[in-house]
Design a protein around this motif. Structure first.
Motif, PDB file in Angstrom:
ATOM      1  N   VAL A   1       6.788   7.086  -5.076  1.00  0.00           N
ATOM      2  CA  VAL A   1       6.904   6.196  -6.231  1.00  0.00           C
ATOM      3  C   VAL A   1       5.593   6.134  -7.001  1.00  0.00           C
ATOM      4  CG1 VAL A   1       7.326   3.803  -6.980  1.00  0.00           C
ATOM      5  CG2 VAL A   1       8.705   4.811  -5.142  1.00  0.00           C
ATOM      6  N   VAL A   2       4.481   6.176  -6.296  1.00  0.00           N
ATOM      7  CA  VAL A   2       3.181   5.927  -6.928  1.00  0.00           C
ATOM      8  C   VAL A   2       2.396   7.201  -7.216  1.00  0.00           C
ATOM      9  CG1 VAL A   2       3.005   3.645  -5.891  1.00  0.00           C
ATOM     10  CG2 VAL A   2       2.051   5.608  -4.676  1.00  0.00           C
ATOM     11  N   THR A   3       2.923   8.347  -6.789  1.00  0.00           N
ATOM     12  CA  THR A   3       2.228   9.597  -7.097  1.00  0.00           C
ATOM     13  C   THR A   3       3.261  10.668  -7.436  1.00  0.00           C
ATOM     14  OG1 THR A   3       0.500  11.139  -6.351  1.00  0.00           O
ATOM     15  CG2 THR A   3       2.181  10.510  -4.736  1.00  0.00           C
ATOM     16  N   THR A   4       2.804  11.848  -7.775  1.00  0.00           N
ATOM     17  CA  THR A   4       3.719  12.914  -8.201  1.00  0.00           C
ATOM     18  C   THR A   4       4.407  13.553  -7.004  1.00  0.00           C
ATOM     19  OG1 THR A   4       1.996  14.621  -8.069  1.00  0.00           O
ATOM     20  CG2 THR A   4       2.221  13.409 -10.163  1.00  0.00           C
ATOM     21  N   ALA A   5       5.547  14.158  -7.263  1.00  0.00           N
ATOM     22  CA  ALA A   5       6.264  14.885  -6.215  1.00  0.00           C
ATOM     23  C   ALA A   5       5.413  16.027  -5.679  1.00  0.00           C
ATOM     24  CB  ALA A   5       7.585  15.419  -6.768  1.00  0.00           C
TER      25      ALA A   5
ATOM     26  N   TRP B   1       8.656  10.932   4.183  1.00  0.00           N
ATOM     27  CA  TRP B   1       8.407  11.206   2.770  1.00  0.00           C
ATOM     28  C   TRP B   1       9.543  12.025   2.167  1.00  0.00           C
ATOM     29  CZ3 TRP B   1       2.560  12.487   3.674  1.00  0.00           C
ATOM     30  CH2 TRP B   1       1.840  11.286   3.679  1.00  0.00           C
ATOM     31  N   ALA B   2      10.158  12.892   2.972  1.00  0.00           N
ATOM     32  CA  ALA B   2      11.321  13.633   2.475  1.00  0.00           C
ATOM     33  C   ALA B   2      12.445  12.666   2.127  1.00  0.00           C
ATOM     34  CB  ALA B   2      11.787  14.638   3.532  1.00  0.00           C
ATOM     35  N   LEU B   3      12.666  11.683   2.991  1.00  0.00           N
ATOM     36  CA  LEU B   3      13.684  10.669   2.726  1.00  0.00           C
ATOM     37  C   LEU B   3      13.314   9.837   1.495  1.00  0.00           C
ATOM     38  CD1 LEU B   3      16.321   9.382   3.908  1.00  0.00           C
ATOM     39  CD2 LEU B   3      14.818   7.734   5.047  1.00  0.00           C
ATOM     40  N   ALA B   4      12.033   9.497   1.388  1.00  0.00           N
ATOM     41  CA  ALA B   4      11.577   8.686   0.253  1.00  0.00           C
ATOM     42  C   ALA B   4      11.707   9.450  -1.069  1.00  0.00           C
ATOM     43  CB  ALA B   4      10.135   8.244   0.471  1.00  0.00           C
ATOM     44  N   LEU B   5      11.524  10.766  -1.044  1.00  0.00           N
ATOM     45  CA  LEU B   5      11.747  11.569  -2.244  1.00  0.00           C
ATOM     46  C   LEU B   5      13.207  11.487  -2.682  1.00  0.00           C
ATOM     47  CD1 LEU B   5       9.656  14.812  -1.575  1.00  0.00           C
ATOM     48  CD2 LEU B   5       9.350  13.221  -3.488  1.00  0.00           C
ATOM     49  N   ARG B   6      14.089  11.523  -1.686  1.00  0.00           N
ATOM     50  CA  ARG B   6      15.525  11.452  -1.999  1.00  0.00           C
ATOM     51  C   ARG B   6      15.897  10.102  -2.614  1.00  0.00           C
ATOM     52  NH1 ARG B   6      19.781  10.221  -3.175  1.00  0.00           N
ATOM     53  NH2 ARG B   6      21.832  10.828  -2.386  1.00  0.00           N
ATOM     54  N   PHE B   7      15.279   9.030  -2.105  1.00  0.00           N
ATOM     55  CA  PHE B   7      15.616   7.682  -2.568  1.00  0.00           C
ATOM     56  C   PHE B   7      14.471   7.044  -3.356  1.00  0.00           C
ATOM     57  CE2 PHE B   7      18.363   8.378   1.130  1.00  0.00           C
ATOM     58  CZ  PHE B   7      19.603   8.095   0.575  1.00  0.00           C
TER      59      PHE B   7
ATOM     60  N   ASP C   1      15.413   4.148  -5.633  1.00  0.00           N
ATOM     61  CA  ASP C   1      15.685   2.927  -4.887  1.00  0.00           C
ATOM     62  C   ASP C   1      14.398   2.157  -4.614  1.00  0.00           C
ATOM     63  OD1 ASP C   1      18.370   2.689  -4.684  1.00  0.00           O
ATOM     64  OD2 ASP C   1      18.530   3.222  -2.572  1.00  0.00           O
ATOM     65  N   TYR C   2      13.402   2.864  -4.103  1.00  0.00           N
ATOM     66  CA  TYR C   2      12.128   2.211  -3.797  1.00  0.00           C
ATOM     67  C   TYR C   2      11.455   1.691  -5.067  1.00  0.00           C
ATOM     68  CZ  TYR C   2      12.391   3.938   1.000  1.00  0.00           C
ATOM     69  OH  TYR C   2      12.774   4.175   2.295  1.00  0.00           O
ATOM     70  N   ALA C   3      11.560   2.447  -6.137  1.00  0.00           N
ATOM     71  CA  ALA C   3      10.966   2.001  -7.403  1.00  0.00           C
ATOM     72  C   ALA C   3      11.664   0.744  -7.916  1.00  0.00           C
ATOM     73  CB  ALA C   3      11.060   3.127  -8.435  1.00  0.00           C
ATOM     74  N   ARG C   4      12.975   0.698  -7.788  1.00  0.00           N
ATOM     75  CA  ARG C   4      13.743  -0.463  -8.237  1.00  0.00           C
ATOM     76  C   ARG C   4      13.352  -1.724  -7.466  1.00  0.00           C
ATOM     77  NH1 ARG C   4      18.302   1.387  -6.919  1.00  0.00           N
ATOM     78  NH2 ARG C   4      18.538   2.670  -8.781  1.00  0.00           N
TER      79      ARG C   4
ATOM     80  N   THR D   1       0.818  -1.209   0.000  1.00  0.00           N
ATOM     81  CA  THR D   1       0.000   0.000   0.000  1.00  0.00           C
ATOM     82  C   THR D   1       0.852   1.260   0.000  1.00  0.00           C
ATOM     83  OG1 THR D   1      -1.632   1.309   1.248  1.00  0.00           O
ATOM     84  CG2 THR D   1      -0.189  -0.147   2.519  1.00  0.00           C
ATOM     85  N   ARG D   2       0.357   2.271  -0.677  1.00  0.00           N
ATOM     86  CA  ARG D   2       1.047   3.556  -0.691  1.00  0.00           C
ATOM     87  C   ARG D   2       0.961   4.249   0.665  1.00  0.00           C
ATOM     88  NH1 ARG D   2      -1.949   7.632  -4.602  1.00  0.00           N
ATOM     89  NH2 ARG D   2      -1.790   5.861  -6.034  1.00  0.00           N
ATOM     90  N   ARG D   3       0.086   3.768   1.527  1.00  0.00           N
ATOM     91  CA  ARG D   3      -0.106   4.382   2.840  1.00  0.00           C
ATOM     92  C   ARG D   3       0.723   3.688   3.927  1.00  0.00           C
ATOM     93  NH1 ARG D   3      -1.281   9.295   1.710  1.00  0.00           N
ATOM     94  NH2 ARG D   3      -2.969   9.462   0.181  1.00  0.00           N
ATOM     95  N   SER D   4       1.808   3.041   3.516  1.00  0.00           N
ATOM     96  CA  SER D   4       2.627   2.310   4.483  1.00  0.00           C
ATOM     97  C   SER D   4       3.233   3.231   5.537  1.00  0.00           C
ATOM     98  CB  SER D   4       3.745   1.557   3.760  1.00  0.00           C
ATOM     99  OG  SER D   4       4.585   2.456   3.053  1.00  0.00           O
ATOM    100  N   THR D   5       3.559   4.465   5.162  1.00  0.00           N
ATOM    101  CA  THR D   5       4.159   5.376   6.137  1.00  0.00           C
ATOM    102  C   THR D   5       3.174   5.708   7.249  1.00  0.00           C
ATOM    103  OG1 THR D   5       5.497   6.340   4.366  1.00  0.00           O
ATOM    104  CG2 THR D   5       5.378   7.557   6.433  1.00  0.00           C
TER     105      THR D   5
END
Length: 315
Positions: free
Chosen positions: A223-227, A203-209, A212-215, A157-161
């Motif tokens: 990964v699943v929505t826009t910045a 989410w700030a960390l996830a934007l940076r990486f 990585d998460y997409a890979r 889920t995209r709501r994991s955070t």
């Protein structure tokens, strides 16, 4: 010749001893690495203020020490299980490719045993030295993070955070329960502050990486929505964090919370919100988003907010 031979033999033995020492040290550090010490430090930052608030001052040193050690073991156990279950995707992410289970420094079986040992030790210690409620909350947090978050929410889920924010804020409740054996509204408010804070922080960390998460095919929000969407949601959660933080004054006046906390909470909250808006503005402009600026500010914000609680509770 005899003296030369003896010196050579001695040097060789010393070399073997040094090599064994280095190997043992590397192995110990590998196991410590599985517990993610830097994350544990952040969790413990929220435990002490909760305990001091519950005790209306300093709790006994023995209780404080037992709770911090038990909490460290519990958080370490959850992180070890996280590394165990995530070892497949950790291989695919540059940020996690050097974790001990990926490099082979620790075997999966050894990591699993280590996680169970930490779990039993933490629950037993908290139950024996603090309260049964604190021990039960620690056990629930380990299970939630290791199983529900790591195996289910993070991968599906995209709501994991948001889901992961529950165990992330659990040290507040554990610390409070260790002192009182129950829960009260101030503990719930501080829990909610830490919960809300985790969204813009991670989410700030996830934007940076993001790559990585997409890979690794992990559906983190960036990964699943826009910045732009991530930026807007980060701003909303930053405002929510500040709003909830200001609720502590009315619900915790009986615990010593007053203007000594509220004024710093307003100033720190303003700093946090402004940085979230700056991230959103950079996203709108395009180019370098610099999300780690919000990440680092968020850490300072939470640490200083907890300091404000401690100072006001003491004074």
């Amino acid at each position: 010749m005899t003296a030369l031979s003896e010196r050579f033999t001695t040097a060789r033995q010393e070399g073997r001893t040094t090599g064994r020492t280095a190997a043992v040290r590397a192995r110990v550090l590998a196991y410590v690495g599985l517990t993610k010490p830097r994350i544990i430090e952040l969790l413990l930052v929220t435990t002490v203020p909760a305990m001091m608030l519950a005790a209306r001052g300093w709790p006994s040193f023995s209780l404080l020490l037992a709770t911090l050690v038990g909490g460290t073991l519990a958080a370490g156990a959850a992180n070890v299980f996280n590394c165990y279950f995530d070892r497949d995707i950790d291989r695919l992410m540059q940020r996690t490719q050097k974790r001990p289970l990926v490099t082979g420094e620790v075997t999966p079986r050894a990591a699993l045993v280590f996680g169970f040992v930490l779990t039993v030790s933490s629950i037993a210690l908290l139950a024996a030295t603090t309260t049964l409620l604190a021990a039960a909350l620690a056990a629930a947090a380990i299970f939630y993070y290791a199983v529900l978050y790591t195996m289910v929410f993070k991968r599906h889920t995209r709501r994991s955070t948001e889901w992961g924010g529950v165990p992330g804020a659990a040290p507040v409740l554990i610390g409070w329960a260790a002192v009182t054996g129950s829960l009260d509204w101030p503990a719930v408010v501080v829990f909610a502050v830490v919960f809300c804070w985790q969204m813009p922080h991670f989410w700030a960390l996830a934007l940076r990486f993001k790559d990585d998460y997409a890979r690794a095919d992990v559906p983190m929000l960036p990964v699943v929505t826009t910045a732009l969407s991530v930026g807007r949601q980060s701003v909303a959660w930053a405002w929510a964090t500040v709003a909830v933080s200001l609720l502590l004054w009315p619900v915790a006046t009986g615990y010593g919370i007053g203007l000594g906390y509220t004024i710093p909470a307003i100033l720190l909250g303003g700093w946090f919100v402004v940085e979230a808006h700056r991230l959103l503005a950079r996203i709108k402009r395009g180019g370098d988003m610099k999300p780690m600026q919000l990440f680092h500010v968020s850490i300072s914000y939470l640490a200083l907010l907890m300091v404000a609680i401690v100072v006001d509770a003491i004074v």
